[in-house]
Design an enzyme around this catalytic site. Structure first.
Site, mmCIF file in Angstrom:
data_model
loop_
_atom_site.group_PDB
_atom_site.id
_atom_site.type_symbol
_atom_site.label_atom_id
_atom_site.label_comp_id
_atom_site.label_asym_id
_atom_site.label_seq_id
_atom_site.Cartn_x
_atom_site.Cartn_y
_atom_site.Cartn_z
ATOM 1 N N ARG A 23 0.826 -1.059 0.016
ATOM 2 C CA ARG A 23 -0.101 0.060 0.002
ATOM 3 C C ARG A 23 0.854 1.294 0.011
ATOM 4 O O ARG A 23 1.938 1.169 0.400
ATOM 5 C CB ARG A 23 -0.703 -0.125 1.129
ATOM 6 N N ASN A 74 12.203 1.177 2.039
ATOM 7 C CA ASN A 74 11.274 0.241 1.361
ATOM 8 C C ASN A 74 12.424 -0.536 0.628
ATOM 9 O O ASN A 74 13.479 0.119 0.148
ATOM 10 C CB ASN A 74 10.393 1.024 0.329
ATOM 11 N N HIS A 114 12.677 -2.887 -2.958
ATOM 12 C CA HIS A 114 11.945 -2.889 -4.069
ATOM 13 C C HIS A 114 12.798 -3.952 -5.239
ATOM 14 O O HIS A 114 13.974 -3.614 -5.340
ATOM 15 C CB HIS A 114 11.628 -1.572 -4.922
ATOM 16 N N ASP A 160 9.035 8.344 -0.079
ATOM 17 C CA ASP A 160 8.365 9.608 0.066
ATOM 18 C C ASP A 160 6.583 9.272 -0.382
ATOM 19 O O ASP A 160 6.207 8.213 -0.476
ATOM 20 C CB ASP A 160 8.877 10.546 -1.080
ATOM 21 N N ASP A 204 7.473 4.273 -5.220
ATOM 22 C CA ASP A 204 8.916 3.894 -5.363
ATOM 23 C C ASP A 204 9.899 4.964 -6.143
ATOM 24 O O ASP A 204 10.493 4.689 -6.728
ATOM 25 C CB ASP A 204 9.031 2.593 -6.154
#
Ligand code: GRF
Length: 212
Positions: A90, A106, A108, A140, A144
């Site tokens: 999300r 994060n 990725h 942010d 991504d």
């Protein structure tokens, strides 16, 4: 350093972080795991390990602002210093981004800024690239798009499917993500929300050297 992991799925990155903590390779403590999916295997793993868990499902038709506020409330109740998105599917809203400016990272499964979004390994294959990999970046309000901290590369092989490529990328994720968390915990990487570019990770760790 106390960290909360947000995960929607299998939780292999969560396991890798916990393994690195157990091995003394990562100076962090996971003080909670938060998911939007009650069925996430990541939650089961956390519970078995005695890590506090919270579930904040986004129900069909539910107001997103309300969900973001509740998510932030649950995360804040765990009192973390760092938030780690590890397969959290999300987009985070302003309540968490404002409460933890520059302190959300994060992982990725592509070499950003190429192939953002939910289908990165498939998109990379369709794009015909010969090298892909993973990226750890600061979160942010985009998809991504935040400042990149570190990347690791893997080869794309002729017979790859999205699944085989993703599996090869995940081997690098499981190495890179705990290492970056450790460097943040040790103060080697300083997360500064006012900078549009993230600091480089410690190069002595061969962080970005492709292993092929
Ligand atoms: C990882 O490949 C990560 O890059 C992406 O979602 C996947 C999560 O995998 N954001 P897991 O749940 O940690 O196994």
């Amino acid at each position: 350093m106390d960290a909360v992991v947000l995960a929607s799925g299998r939780g292999s990155n969560l396991r890798a972080i916990c393994q690195a903590i157990d091995d003394g390779r990562c100076e962090a403590r996971i003080v909670g795991v938060v998911s939007d999916k009650r069925s996430a295997a990541a939650l089961e793993f956390a519970e078995a390990r005695g890590i506090p868990t919270r579930v904040v499902p986004l129900k069909k038709g539910e107001d997103r602002d309300q969900w973001n506020t509740e998510l932030a409330h649950q995360v804040v109740s765990l009192n973390p210093e760092l938030l780690v998105l590890a397969g959290f599917m999300r987009i985070l809203g302003s309540p968490l981004l404002e409460r933890f400016p520059g302190r959300i990272i994060n992982v990725h499964p592509a070499l950003l800024p190429s192939f953002p979004g939910h289908n990165a390994p498939k998109d990379a294959l369709e794009g015909g690239v010969r090298i892909s990999g993973c990226t750890v970046h600061i979160v942010d309000d985009g998809v991504d798009t935040g400042p990149i901290i570190a990347q690791a590369a893997v080869p794309v092989l002729q017979d790859d499917t999205p699944e085989t490529l993703h599996a090869r990328i995940q081997i690098q994720e499981h190495r890179l993500l705990p290492e970056i968390i450790n460097q943040i915990a040790l103060g080697k990487i300083e997360l500064n929300p006012l900078k549009t570019k993230a600091p480089f990770a410690d190069p002595s760790k061969s962080l970005s050297v492709p292993e092929f």
